[in-house]
Enzyme design. Sequence first.
Site, PDB file in Angstrom:
ATOM      1  N   ASP A 105       0.858  -1.178   0.000  1.00  0.00           N
ATOM      2  CA  ASP A 105       0.000   0.000   0.000  1.00  0.00           C
ATOM      3  C   ASP A 105       0.893   1.227   0.000  1.00  0.00           C
ATOM      4  O   ASP A 105       2.045   1.180   0.443  1.00  0.00           O
ATOM      5  CB  ASP A 105      -0.912   0.020   1.231  1.00  0.00           C
ATOM      6  CG  ASP A 105      -2.105   0.969   1.049  1.00  0.00           C
ATOM      7  OD1 ASP A 105      -3.139   0.510   0.525  1.00  0.00           O
ATOM      8  OD2 ASP A 105      -1.982   2.145   1.408  1.00  0.00           O
TER       9      ASP A 105
ATOM     10  N   ASN B  57      -4.247  -3.410  -8.208  1.00  0.00           N
ATOM     11  CA  ASN B  57      -5.534  -2.981  -7.670  1.00  0.00           C
ATOM     12  C   ASN B  57      -5.625  -1.491  -7.361  1.00  0.00           C
ATOM     13  O   ASN B  57      -6.625  -1.040  -6.840  1.00  0.00           O
ATOM     14  CB  ASN B  57      -5.819  -3.787  -6.392  1.00  0.00           C
ATOM     15  CG  ASN B  57      -7.161  -3.493  -5.790  1.00  0.00           C
ATOM     16  OD1 ASN B  57      -8.198  -3.721  -6.407  1.00  0.00           O
ATOM     17  ND2 ASN B  57      -7.160  -2.940  -4.586  1.00  0.00           N
TER      18      ASN B  57
ATOM     19  N   THR C  18     -16.258   1.193  -0.473  1.00  0.00           N
ATOM     20  CA  THR C  18     -14.841   1.295  -0.099  1.00  0.00           C
ATOM     21  C   THR C  18     -14.532   2.748   0.250  1.00  0.00           C
ATOM     22  O   THR C  18     -15.397   3.618   0.216  1.00  0.00           O
ATOM     23  CB  THR C  18     -13.919   0.848  -1.249  1.00  0.00           C
ATOM     24  OG1 THR C  18     -13.961   1.827  -2.303  1.00  0.00           O
ATOM     25  CG2 THR C  18     -14.336  -0.506  -1.812  1.00  0.00           C
TER      26      THR C  18
ATOM     27  N   LYS D 268      -9.648   2.896 -17.374  1.00  0.00           N
ATOM     28  CA  LYS D 268     -10.251   1.596 -17.100  1.00  0.00           C
ATOM     29  C   LYS D 268     -10.607   0.864 -18.390  1.00  0.00           C
ATOM     30  O   LYS D 268     -10.511  -0.373 -18.458  1.00  0.00           O
ATOM     31  CB  LYS D 268     -11.469   1.751 -16.192  1.00  0.00           C
ATOM     32  CG  LYS D 268     -11.119   2.226 -14.787  1.00  0.00           C
ATOM     33  CD  LYS D 268     -10.069   1.327 -14.117  1.00  0.00           C
ATOM     34  CE  LYS D 268      -9.778   1.748 -12.688  1.00  0.00           C
ATOM     35  NZ  LYS D 268      -8.798   0.853 -12.020  1.00  0.00           N
TER      36      LYS D 268
ATOM     37  N   TYR E  71     -10.544   8.509 -15.477  1.00  0.00           N
ATOM     38  CA  TYR E  71     -10.774   7.185 -14.893  1.00  0.00           C
ATOM     39  C   TYR E  71     -11.389   6.248 -15.932  1.00  0.00           C
ATOM     40  O   TYR E  71     -10.933   5.115 -16.121  1.00  0.00           O
ATOM     41  CB  TYR E  71     -11.702   7.334 -13.693  1.00  0.00           C
ATOM     42  CG  TYR E  71     -12.021   6.048 -12.957  1.00  0.00           C
ATOM     43  CD1 TYR E  71     -11.151   5.550 -11.998  1.00  0.00           C
ATOM     44  CD2 TYR E  71     -13.216   5.370 -13.189  1.00  0.00           C
ATOM     45  CE1 TYR E  71     -11.454   4.382 -11.301  1.00  0.00           C
ATOM     46  CE2 TYR E  71     -13.529   4.208 -12.501  1.00  0.00           C
ATOM     47  CZ  TYR E  71     -12.647   3.720 -11.556  1.00  0.00           C
ATOM     48  OH  TYR E  71     -12.954   2.563 -10.872  1.00  0.00           O
TER      49      TYR E  71
END
Length: 266
Positions: A38, A88, A189, A158, A154
């Site tokens: 992370d 991720n 999330t 993607k 984004y």
Amino acid sequence: MSIEPRDAVAVITGAGSGIGRAAAHAFARRAVRVVVTDLVDERASAVADELGDRAVPATCDVTSLDDLEAVRKLALDHFGRIDLVMNNVGILAVGPAEEIPLEAWQRVVDVNLLGIVRSNLVFLPVLLAQGSGHVVNTASTAGLLPYGYDRLPYTATKHAVVGLSEALALYLRPRGIGVSCLCPAGVATNIVEQIAFYGQPAPPRGPQFPVLDAESVGELVADGVAENRFLILTAPEAAEELREHGADIDAYLARRTQAPEGGNAP
């Protein structure tokens, strides 16, 4: 499955929270050892502590080739192998197309797309040398369906991740390496922490998909890898949208243009 789960080793980026953390737990429940990475050291360490002695933490910025190479070294030194890589990490820039500045586009591309490119450069040679393994790339239903005009950087990245993943599957599967592409819809999330806002964006004209908890998505990922599936959806309803979109793009765009604004898919 292109890997044997017991004692396999997974490297997961962005595993300090959300889908990454949930996937780390799901794989660990299947006896996979996990390198938890992370950007925030404390988050990586906290998740590794949750998993116990079958996990090790690492601080990793996916825009840094050096960081990813350090993660590779840690995994090989600590566990002796790498079997699965889950890319991720994702960030968003939200706003009208004409108001999102170039530097925001560059940042999103650097993290969402080039982060996977760097990961491929670092980890694919290991998987190719051993002739086995699995790669999971996190994209989005926004990379499959044309609704994310309020978050174009984004959406563009993607879509690129989906295309990259499909091409990788054609390249890697004959070499014994599986490829899966996770395309989540609404997931609860903390991704809002990674959003930069510009101007006053209009709500997207997107499909109303159900919102899942991250833990359920983690299980879907682990099951998808076990079944060696390419496309992992969190909302089965997205498959019908895809069929409609593929059958007649013009008709689909016309319907979505006339639809009320709103939607909860990321």
